[in-house]
Design an enzyme around this catalytic site. Structure first.
Site, short mmCIF file in Angstrom:
data_model
loop_
_atom_site.label_atom_id
_atom_site.label_comp_id
_atom_site.label_asym_id
_atom_site.label_seq_id
_atom_site.Cartn_x
_atom_site.Cartn_y
_atom_site.Cartn_z
CD GLU A 406 -26.43 4.13 -51.61
OE1 GLU A 406 -27.98 4.55 -51.96
OE2 GLU A 406 -26.28 4.29 -52.97
N GLY A 407 -28.06 5.23 -46.47
CA GLY A 407 -28.72 5.11 -45.37
C GLY A 407 -27.13 4.62 -44.16
#
Length: 598
Positions: A406-407
């Site tokens: 998610e980053g």
């Protein structure tokens, strides 16, 4: 409702404790949902831990089907498309309590409900939603999200996968490869991002995959991973794969926006997915520490172990406080937009986008806390913690991915400050005036009056206000100095984001505890008060270090001296808490209850 803070405004506006949502505010429906999810986890996931650890992918798929039958995959999906249509807080809650049995199931669940289903729910046409979403919501078909490529990880928009319109204009032909695709082994609906021609931005497509008719899709072997071992993770290759033109998601070139917004929701849900894991690790560690004797004494009696248990519990409590605070802000923002006539799709998109800063803050803070929690869990178990026979080593391995997907946390740190600066430029959050006021305050003579701190958290709330000034002072001076080139100064942005993160987390815990002390009585919140104070003390230390690092790295001479004096003034307690006593208070409660009990 009208005075609901916008995303990032927590920095420049005071939040009253009555205005934050806490887990103690769950409705009857939410508590029933929580119980149902916990029961599912205890019945279907935890007893099969060993099978998950042995890479039993079929078990992951089977458990996902069961979750679908019970409606857990469609909590946030509108009822019109086969879901339960529950609010954002219920979505968070489901994610929280379903994720602690094993990271393998948690990843499959998160990938399917978040980035697998949501882009269609939020960006799909009515026809696309009718066609795909009900099967996804009920777990009849599973979703996967194909964004990352060998050369395009954090720089998601640099992907090389291409989409080319066929001569008859009826299909797009997709060529390229994707990697680290969660659920790839059993998904039948892939959201694929590809570039059309020389477009600046990628475009999203919905691809139906049928293994009996592969349409140019081939799957790589299952990846051998450090943790989340029974979550299916494969490479996906496309060779002249045909996707009907009506399966384009949103508009041409709209893929990057879809990817970014899907990740915002994914981030706050990832924070939720790390909460119950901490509660369980703390419970296991507490139970082991009360049973394990050394020198004829349970190790839970030793100060060194109490310190660990107290810090673990504090981080879990604070992460939970901040996650549900933000979740309710998002839910309220969605409701406001819907009441103003926005479609559910638009309201949800804008509601989450509004709090993208908080989503990044939570992703970073809670993923780092779950890692340190599992790490200390191993330490409390000692040699046994390193063994596969105890639950700690798999918890530690599973936790490690949370800081990457998610980053990465590095990207999310840069994003949180970058987004805040952008909001300030757009006039959505007034940073300039408060930053100038802090500058003027530094030039003035400080007050030497002793304030009245007799009320609960009076001094702590004043300190929170001063920590916000530290951020405004450091970030304000950095923006003035570097302007639009601030993005190039990543180490400074990282220091600023650590100040931002700690301020939000500490404030969330204090507000939750103050709200509960007012309604349930201070006596009932003795340990929670200790946790809120302990977290703030630790936060002040982190902020002091990061503030100093920033100031001495970009300011010189008189400016540097003045800012360092300001830092000292803004991080000073009038009455320091007794840190050892706070930790002992928390640890004694854990020992008495023999589990995480807050």
């Amino acid at each position: 409702m009208a005075d609901l803070l916008r995303g990032g405004q927590f920095l420049v506006k005071e939040t009253k404790c009555e205005d934050v949502f806490t887990p103690e505010d769950f409705s009857e429906e939410q508590n029933m949902m929580k119980d149902a999810v916990m029961e599912f986890n205890d019945r279907e996931i935890i007893p099969h831990k060993e099978r998950f650890e042995k890479k039993d992918y079929a078990l992951t798929e089977e458990t996902m089907r069961k979750a679908g039958e019970l409606g857990f995959l469609g909590v946030s999906v509108p009822e019109a498309y086969g879901g339960l249509g529950m609010g954002f807080v219920s979505t968070m809650l489901t994610c929280d309590y379903i994720s602690s049995g094993t990271g393998s199931f948690s990843t499959a669940f998160g990938a399917h409900t978040g980035i697998g289903t949501m882009p269609i729910t939020l960006y799909g046409t009515e026809e696309q939603k009718q066609k795909f979403v009900p099967a996804l919501a009920m777990g009849e078909r599973f979703g996967a999200y194909c964004l990352t490529e060998p050369g395009a990880g954090s720089d998601a928009n640099s992907g090389k996968t291409t989409a080319e319109l066929t001569e008859d204009g009826k299909h797009y032909k997709i060529n390229g490869q994707k990697m680290w695709i969660s659920n790839a082994g059993f998904a039948e609906i892939f959201i694929v991002f590809a570039r059309i021609g020389d477009d600046k931005n990628i475009t999203g497509f919905i691809l139906e995959y049928d293994k009996n008719n592969p349409n140019g899709v081939t799957l790589g072997e299952e990846e051998h991973k450090l943790g989340i071992r029974a979550s299916s993770t494969r490479q996906v290759f496309f060779s002249d794969t045909l996707v009907p033109v009506e399966n384009m998601l949103s508009v041409r070139g709209g893929g990057f926006k879809i990817a970014m917004n899907a990740l915002n929701v994914g981030r706050i849900k990832l924070a939720a997915a790390c909460l119950d894991s901490q509660r369980r690790v703390i419970s296991y560690a507490t139970q082991y520490a009360t049973e394990r004797k050394q020198f004829k004494t349970p190790i839970a009696e030793f100060g060194a172990i109490k310190m660990k248990l107290a810090e673990m519990a504090t981080n879990a409590y604070v992460g939970e406080s901040a996650s549900y605070r933000a979740a309710k802000n998002i839910e309220d923002r969605i409701a406001i937009r819907e009441s103003e006539g926005s479609s559910h799709q638009d309201a949800e998109l804008k509601g989450v986008e509004e709090y993208a800063i908080e989503c990044s803050i939570l992703k970073v803070a809670v993923s780092e806390d779950v890692q340190s929690c599992a790490d200390e869990g191993i330490q409390i178990f000692g040699g046994m913690g390193f063994s596969e026979e105890t639950p700690m080593e798999s918890a530690w391995r599973d936790a490690r991915i949370a800081r990457i997907y998610e980053g990465t946390n590095e990207i999310n740190r840069l994003l949180s400050v970058g987004m805040l600066v952008k909001k300030a430029m757009k006039g959505h959050v007034d940073l300039l005036n408060p930053a100038m006021a802090v500058g003027e305050e530094l030039m003035g003579i400080p007050s030497f009056d002793t304030p009245d701190y007799s009320e609960l958290f009076a001094e702590e709330k004043e300190i929170i206000g001063k920590l916000k000034k530290v951020f405004l002072m450091v970030a304000g001076a950095a923006i003035q100095k570097f302007g639009t080139e601030l993005e190039q100064h990543q180490q400074l942005l990282t220091a600023a984001s650590n100040i931002l993160i700690e301020t939000y987390m500490a404030e969330s815990a204090i507000l939750r505890t103050e709200k509960n002390a007012k309604r349930f009585g201070e006596d009932s919140q003795k340990e929670q008060i200790a946790m809120a104070k302990l977290y703030l003390y630790n936060a002040v230390e982190i902020i002091t270090k990061n503030g100093r690092e920033g100031i001495i790295s970009f300011a010189e001479g008189d400016e540097q001296r003045m800012m360092l004096m300001g830092l000292k003034r803004f991080t000073k307690y009038a009455n320091y808490p007794n840190v050892v006593e706070l930790r002992n208070t928390i640890a004694e409660k854990l020992k008495a209850e023999n589990k995480y009990c807050f």
